[in-house]
Enzyme design. Structure first.
Site, short mmCIF file in Angstrom:
data_model
loop_
_atom_site.label_atom_id
_atom_site.label_comp_id
_atom_site.label_asym_id
_atom_site.label_seq_id
_atom_site.Cartn_x
_atom_site.Cartn_y
_atom_site.Cartn_z
N ASP A 97 14.76 -28.13 -3.04
CA ASP A 97 14.34 -28.17 -4.44
C ASP A 97 15.55 -27.73 -5.26
OD1 ASP A 97 12.83 -28.31 -6.75
OD2 ASP A 97 11.84 -26.39 -6.43
N ASP A 99 15.36 -25.97 -8.95
CA ASP A 99 15.11 -24.73 -9.68
C ASP A 99 14.67 -23.62 -8.75
OD1 ASP A 99 15.52 -25.74 -12.42
OD2 ASP A 99 13.78 -26.99 -11.97
#
Length: 470
Positions: A97, A99
């Site tokens: 991912d 963030d």
């Protein structure tokens, strides 16, 4: 966390076992043959209260002697913890991912989100301008809390669906335990009222769980507006308040307010991590495939990755997917991938292959698996949201997953304190002592042992009366 607790439990067990004499491990059931001082040999005529207090003080001394050795073997807050066996030599593909996984943000980001959403409430939803006096408090909420939308209260609910007393807040004030019990007819919340993995409830707007790190400003803003309405005797509908705050937080992201602010001052909001590029480059050098799946937009990701990895960051990744709209990405088979050109324009080409150096938007996991062939336990994916990032990938597709949990660092620092180690070791030692007394088959020990219970660190967790042994 489990490892520290386990160490304390082990120490407690050793201390309790040592009280029986002869050393060795504690054994459930009958006392071991050959014990120097098995409890069953205690003469019936002995003063039982004095006998029990002697055992109690002996256990206390044993605990005090064990604590220094535990303090010399504390957990490293930067360590990696495993819930299952895994050989990295078996991993061929690494996924990330963006963030709070590849990039971490400074404390200023949540203040930015809070302030922007608060202003949207005032300017677009016509909320009182007086709520502007409220500022973001980073210490108010933690991830995992539940919010009762209809009653406008924020609380902590444990894994067994019991409300933790003292954690229930209406606005910025604690709700008394008596009121909580009266409100919920006890402290248990039925399963059907709880939100699912993705924050939705089968009964509509009931209990919402906040699991995303970005949800911390949302919880705080909800509580601040609630506080203002309550203090000023303003009548309001809690469901409308929840929806308006939720929409305002969403708009901070969707309207690009947050993205533009970060891009304008990247050094203020993004924490530079020099090890990020080194890790990615090492994986690439060893022939590992890598991919990135994020809900953030293309230009935002590009600027952030240029800052923490370098201009050539896309050369390290075999597949890059932006605005994936997780968790729908993992469950919705209907959305095809779209190619994004260098200017951020969406193209209409049909996608037959996910190419290195190219950026794609939306799509779905099933198409991703079909186009890449990256299936099963050879894939290791890292994310920060345990449910929407990781749960489905493990349960439905067999990927190995890694959870990035920033809060674990502060939790471990607390668990490494001498006070915590002392309390945990003593709790386990005394629990072991109580169990030994209760296992003994002589009736003269059954009733007096309960005199020790008030001296446990957590007496409220114990039953109100001893179990009758016949």
């Amino acid at each position: 966390m489990a490892t520290v607790a386990a160490a304390a439990r082990g120490a407690g067990a050793r201390a309790a076992a040592g009280l029986r004499g002869g050393g060795g491990a504690a054994v459930r059931g009958r006392p071991r043959a050959g014990c120097a001082r098995p409890l069953c040999t205690a003469p019936a005529a002995v003063d039982m209260k004095r006998y029990l207090w002697a055992r109690y003080h002996e256990a206390k001394r044993s605990t005090d002697e064990l604590v220094p050795s535990i303090m010399n073997n504390l957990l490293n807050p930067d360590a990696i913890f495993s819930n299952n066996e895994m050989s990295l030599s078996d991993i061929e593909i690494y996924g990330f991912d963006y963030d709070y996984t590849l990039v971490f943000y400074s404390k200023h980001l949540h203040t930015l989100i809070f302030n922007a959403a608060r202003d949207l409430l005032i300017n677009e939803h016509r909320y009182p301008a007086e709520i502007r006096k409220y500022e973001y408090d980073p210490n108010f909420a933690i991830r995992g809390l539940h919010y009762d939308v209809q009653r406008a209260v924020l609380m902590k609910i444990d894994a067994f669906h019991y409300i933790q007393m003292g954690t229930v807040y209406r606005g910025l004030s604690v709700v008394p335990d008596e009121e909580v019990i009266d409100m919920y007819e006890g402290s248990h919340v039925p399963l059907e009222q709880m939100s699912d993995f993705y924050g939705k409830s089968s009964h509509g707007n009931t209990m919402k769980q906040f699991m995303d790190i970005f949800s911390l400003p949302e919880m705080t803003l909800l509580s601040c507006v609630n506080e203002h309405f309550l203090k000023n005797n303003i009548d309001y509908e809690p469901v409308h308040l929840y929806k308006d705050v939720k929409d305002s937080i969403r708009d901070v992201h969707i309207k690009g307010i947050m993205y533009r602010a970060i891009e304008a001052d990247i050094e203020k909001y993004i924490c530079y991590a020099e090890q990020t590029r080194a890790v990615l480059a090492k994986l690439a050098a060893h022939g590992k495939k890598m991919f990135l799946i994020t809900n953030s937009p293309s230009s935002f990701v590009d600027k952030g990755m240029r800052y923490i990895v370098g201009k050539d960051w896309r050369d390290l990744f075999d597949v890059v997917i932006v605005q994936a709209e997780k968790p729908n990405f993992f469950n919705d088979k209907r959305r095809p991938f779209r190619k994004v050109n260098e200017k951020g324009v969406l193209l209409w080409d049909k996608i037959y292959k996910l190419q290195k150096g190219q950026i794609y938007k939306q799509g779905n996991l099933y198409e991703f698996l079909k186009l890449t062939g990256w299936r099963g336990s050879k894939v290791l994916y890292f994310g920060d949201h345990i449910y929407s990032d990781l749960a489905d990938l493990t349960l439905k597709h067999g990927w190995r997953t890694g959870a990035i949990i920033p809060e674990l660092r502060s939790e471990l620092r607390i668990m490494n304190t001498e006070q915590y180690v002392q309390t945990m070791t003593w709790l386990q030692t005394l629990t072991g002592l109580l169990e030994q007394m209760q296992r003994n088959d002589q009736r003269f020990l059954q009733r007096p042992v309960w005199e020790l219970i008030p001296y446990r660190p957590e007496p409220n967790l114990l039953p109100e009366a001893p179990v009758q042994v016949r």
